[in-house]
Design a protein around this motif. Structure first.
Motif, PDB file in Angstrom:
ATOM      1  N   ASN A 103       8.822  90.596 -74.501  1.00 52.38           N
ATOM      2  CA  ASN A 103       7.482  90.820 -75.212  1.00 52.38           C
ATOM      3  C   ASN A 103       7.172  92.412 -75.274  1.00 52.38           C
ATOM      4  OD1 ASN A 103       7.027  87.959 -75.798  1.00 52.38           O
ATOM      5  ND2 ASN A 103       5.641  87.709 -74.125  1.00 52.38           N
ATOM      6  N   ARG A 104       7.402  93.211 -74.330  1.00 52.77           N
ATOM      7  CA  ARG A 104       7.170  94.393 -74.108  1.00 52.77           C
ATOM      8  C   ARG A 104       8.146  95.220 -75.045  1.00 52.77           C
ATOM      9  NH1 ARG A 104       5.984  95.532 -67.672  1.00 52.77           N
ATOM     10  NH2 ARG A 104       4.164  94.249 -67.467  1.00 52.77           N
ATOM     11  N   ALA A 105       9.431  94.769 -75.140  1.00 49.68           N
ATOM     12  CA  ALA A 105      10.506  95.624 -76.091  1.00 49.68           C
ATOM     13  C   ALA A 105      10.152  95.051 -77.408  1.00 49.68           C
ATOM     14  CB  ALA A 105      11.795  94.908 -75.501  1.00 49.68           C
ATOM     15  N   ARG A 106       9.814  94.114 -77.585  1.00 46.63           N
ATOM     16  CA  ARG A 106       9.595  93.706 -79.211  1.00 46.63           C
ATOM     17  C   ARG A 106       8.429  94.567 -79.499  1.00 46.63           C
ATOM     18  NH1 ARG A 106      10.774  87.288 -79.130  1.00 46.63           N
ATOM     19  NH2 ARG A 106      12.766  87.590 -80.273  1.00 46.63           N
ATOM     20  N   SER A 107       7.163  94.920 -78.749  1.00 42.05           N
ATOM     21  CA  SER A 107       6.111  95.588 -78.999  1.00 42.05           C
ATOM     22  C   SER A 107       6.491  97.029 -79.391  1.00 42.05           C
ATOM     23  CB  SER A 107       5.241  95.390 -77.925  1.00 42.05           C
ATOM     24  OG  SER A 107       3.935  96.205 -78.058  1.00 42.05           O
ATOM     25  N   LYS A 108       7.510  97.385 -78.652  1.00 38.49           N
ATOM     26  CA  LYS A 108       7.983  98.790 -78.920  1.00 38.49           C
ATOM     27  C   LYS A 108       8.607  98.948 -80.084  1.00 38.49           C
ATOM     28  CE  LYS A 108       6.557 100.813 -75.007  1.00 38.49           C
ATOM     29  NZ  LYS A 108       5.348 102.247 -75.012  1.00 38.49           N
ATOM     30  N   VAL A 109       9.435  98.033 -80.445  1.00 39.29           N
ATOM     31  CA  VAL A 109      10.188  98.010 -81.631  1.00 39.29           C
ATOM     32  C   VAL A 109       9.406  97.811 -82.838  1.00 39.29           C
ATOM     33  CG1 VAL A 109      12.077  96.879 -82.769  1.00 39.29           C
ATOM     34  CG2 VAL A 109      12.513  97.273 -80.513  1.00 39.29           C
ATOM     35  N   ARG A 110       8.349  96.900 -82.647  1.00 41.38           N
ATOM     36  CA  ARG A 110       7.332  96.673 -83.629  1.00 41.38           C
ATOM     37  C   ARG A 110       6.664  98.134 -84.196  1.00 41.38           C
ATOM     38  NH1 ARG A 110       4.676  93.040 -81.661  1.00 41.38           N
ATOM     39  NH2 ARG A 110       5.522  91.182 -82.366  1.00 41.38           N
ATOM     40  N   GLU A 111       6.519  98.767 -83.218  1.00 39.33           N
ATOM     41  CA  GLU A 111       5.621  99.959 -83.473  1.00 39.33           C
ATOM     42  C   GLU A 111       6.504 100.778 -84.316  1.00 39.33           C
ATOM     43  OE1 GLU A 111       4.220 101.626 -79.808  1.00 39.33           O
ATOM     44  OE2 GLU A 111       2.966 100.014 -79.135  1.00 39.33           O
ATOM     45  N   GLU A 112       7.700 101.129 -83.799  1.00 38.31           N
ATOM     46  CA  GLU A 112       8.662 101.748 -84.354  1.00 38.31           C
ATOM     47  C   GLU A 112       9.124 101.398 -85.759  1.00 38.31           C
ATOM     48  OE1 GLU A 112      10.565 105.520 -84.025  1.00 38.31           O
ATOM     49  OE2 GLU A 112       9.787 104.352 -82.279  1.00 38.31           O
ATOM     50  N   LEU A 113       9.213 100.005 -86.012  1.00 36.81           N
ATOM     51  CA  LEU A 113       9.314  99.741 -87.350  1.00 36.81           C
ATOM     52  C   LEU A 113       8.220  99.664 -88.332  1.00 36.81           C
ATOM     53  CD1 LEU A 113      12.270  97.224 -86.575  1.00 36.81           C
ATOM     54  CD2 LEU A 113      12.410  99.443 -87.366  1.00 36.81           C
ATOM     55  N   GLY A 114       7.159  99.972 -87.797  1.00 38.18           N
ATOM     56  CA  GLY A 114       5.751  99.886 -88.700  1.00 38.18           C
ATOM     57  C   GLY A 114       5.449  98.598 -88.952  1.00 38.18           C
ATOM     58  N   GLY A 115       5.440  97.917 -87.747  1.00 36.02           N
ATOM     59  CA  GLY A 115       4.843  96.476 -87.925  1.00 36.02           C
ATOM     60  C   GLY A 115       5.837  95.050 -88.326  1.00 36.02           C
ATOM     61  N   VAL A 116       7.140  95.762 -88.752  1.00 37.08           N
ATOM     62  CA  VAL A 116       8.353  94.444 -88.915  1.00 37.08           C
ATOM     63  C   VAL A 116       8.407  93.488 -87.663  1.00 37.08           C
ATOM     64  CG1 VAL A 116      10.592  94.190 -89.629  1.00 37.08           C
ATOM     65  CG2 VAL A 116       9.194  95.984 -90.444  1.00 37.08           C
ATOM     66  N   ASP A 117       8.449  92.397 -87.978  1.00 35.58           N
ATOM     67  CA  ASP A 117       8.509  91.609 -86.922  1.00 35.58           C
ATOM     68  C   ASP A 117       9.967  91.646 -86.158  1.00 35.58           C
ATOM     69  OD1 ASP A 117       8.953  89.345 -85.215  1.00 35.58           O
ATOM     70  OD2 ASP A 117       8.728  87.659 -86.746  1.00 35.58           O
ATOM     71  N   PRO A 118       9.905  92.152 -85.074  1.00 32.40           N
ATOM     72  CA  PRO A 118      11.128  92.547 -84.129  1.00 32.40           C
ATOM     73  C   PRO A 118      12.164  91.168 -84.155  1.00 32.40           C
ATOM     74  CG  PRO A 118       9.427  92.419 -82.731  1.00 32.40           C
ATOM     75  CD  PRO A 118       8.980  92.198 -84.146  1.00 32.40           C
ATOM     76  N   THR A 119      11.664  89.892 -84.382  1.00 34.42           N
ATOM     77  CA  THR A 119      12.498  88.948 -84.064  1.00 34.42           C
ATOM     78  C   THR A 119      13.550  88.918 -85.092  1.00 34.42           C
ATOM     79  OG1 THR A 119      11.050  87.495 -85.425  1.00 34.42           O
ATOM     80  CG2 THR A 119      10.556  87.409 -83.176  1.00 34.42           C
ATOM     81  N   SER A 120      13.393  89.850 -86.056  1.00 32.15           N
ATOM     82  CA  SER A 120      14.647  90.050 -87.056  1.00 32.15           C
ATOM     83  C   SER A 120      15.498  90.842 -86.775  1.00 32.15           C
ATOM     84  CB  SER A 120      13.833  90.332 -88.414  1.00 32.15           C
ATOM     85  OG  SER A 120      13.190  91.533 -88.189  1.00 32.15           O
ATOM     86  N   VAL A 121      15.238  91.405 -85.571  1.00 31.73           N
ATOM     87  CA  VAL A 121      16.467  92.320 -85.054  1.00 31.73           C
ATOM     88  C   VAL A 121      17.608  91.828 -84.573  1.00 31.73           C
ATOM     89  CG1 VAL A 121      16.789  94.212 -83.152  1.00 31.73           C
ATOM     90  CG2 VAL A 121      14.543  93.910 -84.102  1.00 31.73           C
ATOM     91  N   ASN A 122      18.622  91.650 -85.503  1.00 33.91           N
ATOM     92  CA  ASN A 122      19.894  91.084 -85.180  1.00 33.91           C
ATOM     93  C   ASN A 122      20.988  91.754 -85.897  1.00 33.91           C
ATOM     94  OD1 ASN A 122      19.735  90.706 -88.267  1.00 33.91           O
ATOM     95  ND2 ASN A 122      18.994  88.627 -88.008  1.00 33.91           N
ATOM     96  N   GLU A 123      21.894  91.352 -86.048  1.00 37.46           N
ATOM     97  CA  GLU A 123      23.248  92.174 -86.492  1.00 37.46           C
ATOM     98  C   GLU A 123      22.991  92.669 -88.018  1.00 37.46           C
ATOM     99  OE1 GLU A 123      28.114  91.847 -87.092  1.00 37.46           O
ATOM    100  OE2 GLU A 123      27.039  90.228 -86.875  1.00 37.46           O
ATOM    101  N   GLU A 124      22.326  91.841 -88.804  1.00 37.23           N
ATOM    102  CA  GLU A 124      22.022  92.274 -90.323  1.00 37.23           C
ATOM    103  C   GLU A 124      21.087  93.442 -90.337  1.00 37.23           C
ATOM    104  OE1 GLU A 124      22.076  89.201 -89.180  1.00 37.23           O
ATOM    105  OE2 GLU A 124      24.148  88.956 -90.041  1.00 37.23           O
ATOM    106  N   THR A 125      20.022  93.387 -89.410  1.00 41.27           N
ATOM    107  CA  THR A 125      19.262  94.414 -89.204  1.00 41.27           C
ATOM    108  C   THR A 125      19.608  95.710 -88.815  1.00 41.27           C
ATOM    109  OG1 THR A 125      17.355  92.804 -89.048  1.00 41.27           O
ATOM    110  CG2 THR A 125      16.817  94.883 -88.466  1.00 41.27           C
ATOM    111  N   PHE A 126      20.400  95.615 -87.833  1.00 43.80           N
ATOM    112  CA  PHE A 126      20.835  96.797 -87.162  1.00 43.80           C
ATOM    113  C   PHE A 126      22.025  97.379 -87.961  1.00 43.80           C
ATOM    114  CE2 PHE A 126      21.016  99.795 -83.657  1.00 43.80           C
ATOM    115  CZ  PHE A 126      22.436  99.868 -83.406  1.00 43.80           C
ATOM    116  N   HIS A 127      22.966  96.628 -88.367  1.00 42.48           N
ATOM    117  CA  HIS A 127      24.046  97.346 -89.052  1.00 42.48           C
ATOM    118  C   HIS A 127      23.778  97.665 -90.644  1.00 42.48           C
ATOM    119  CE1 HIS A 127      26.111  97.218 -85.627  1.00 42.48           C
ATOM    120  NE2 HIS A 127      26.635  95.948 -85.378  1.00 42.48           N
ATOM    121  N   GLY A 128      22.739  96.710 -91.183  1.00 34.43           N
ATOM    122  CA  GLY A 128      22.338  97.084 -92.688  1.00 34.43           C
ATOM    123  C   GLY A 128      23.643  96.112 -93.461  1.00 34.43           C
TER     124      GLY A 128
END
Length: 248
Positions: free
Chosen positions: A223-248
């Motif tokens: 939860n804390r990690a996702r909160s930090k990632v959400r802030e960095e991504l401008g509110g994007v749902d961090p549950t989408s942080v997967n291979e496609e999101t990271f590698h584009g």
């Protein structure tokens, strides 16, 4: 890897073989190297490389590991079954150069520790991911350096040589840079559980088993990690942080 260990290529990838084990791990004291890479020879003729029995029954990991205590060659089925996904996970975190050694060491550690495996756990995935993640920690500087490169350039060194630099990939560069920055800033323990859940596909209980921590700790860290990632991504749902999101 240590001077007392080596790897041998099998049908499913690289299988670690310890030289000491190699000399004396088979039930008869024969060459453990051949036994470990066996796909149905020796005393294990009823077992396919992926762990299927001749009657079509799929042996679970626990059964294979228990069997490997008396028939070391049976452990090859655990390797063939899980090595590809473990390698993908490690490659995402460390890049291809370090991944091969980490994966080989993961299965070497698992093979050496098979006597202590809990047969009540039918799947070895959490156990193997836990071993791999602990080994990744030895390469923490490599991981953070990769993330910093991605933060600066928007180019993922793992996949850049194998992908087309299309407009869509280039336009995703800024998001990848922000994500890399967020991941690099996370405490190692938070990054571990987040990536076990998102990239490794483990459930919270499986991640807890992998890291040998309470489920509540996993939930809190994610939860804390996702909160930090959400802030960095401008509110994007961090549950989408997967291979496609990271590698584009």
């Amino acid at each position: 890897m240590s001077e007392t260990s080596r790897t041998r290529t099998g049908a499913g990838g690289i299988l670690p073989v310890d030289e000491a084990e190699d000399r004396d791990t088979s039930p008869t004291g024969g060459a453990g190297d051949h036994d470990l890479l066996s796909t149905g020879g020796g005393g294990d003729r009823d077992l396919s490389p992926t762990g299927s029995l001749v009657d079509g029954t799929e042996a679970d990991d626990a059964s294979l590991i228990v069997r490997s205590r008396r028939e070391p060659e049976a452990f090859a089925a655990v390797f063939h079954r899980h090595a590809p996904e473990i390698k993908r996970y490690v490659t995402r975190r460390l890049g291809a150069d370090a991944a091969e050694d980490v994966v080989a060491d993961t299965f070497l550690v698992a093979f050496r520790g098979r006597e202590g495996y809990d047969p009540a756990q039918p799947s070895a995935r959490p156990w193997l991911y836990g071993i791999a993640t602990n080994l990744i920690r030895r390469h923490k500087r490599v991981e953070v350096r990769r993330l910093r490169v991605l933060e600066r350039t928007g180019v993922d060194p793992v996949t850049a040589p194998f992908t087309e630099r299309s407009d869509e990939r280039l336009s995703a560069g800024a998001a990848r840079r922000r994500l890399a920055a967020a991941l690099a800033r996370l405490p190692a323990g938070h990054r571990d559980v987040l990536l076990l859940v998102t990239w490794g596909g483990l459930t919270y209980p499986e991640a807890a088993q992998a890291m040998d921590i309470p489920v509540g700790t996993v939930r809190s860290r994610v939860n804390r990690a996702r909160s930090k990632v959400r802030e960095e991504l401008g509110g994007v749902d961090p549950t989408s942080v997967n291979e496609e999101t990271f590698h584009g």
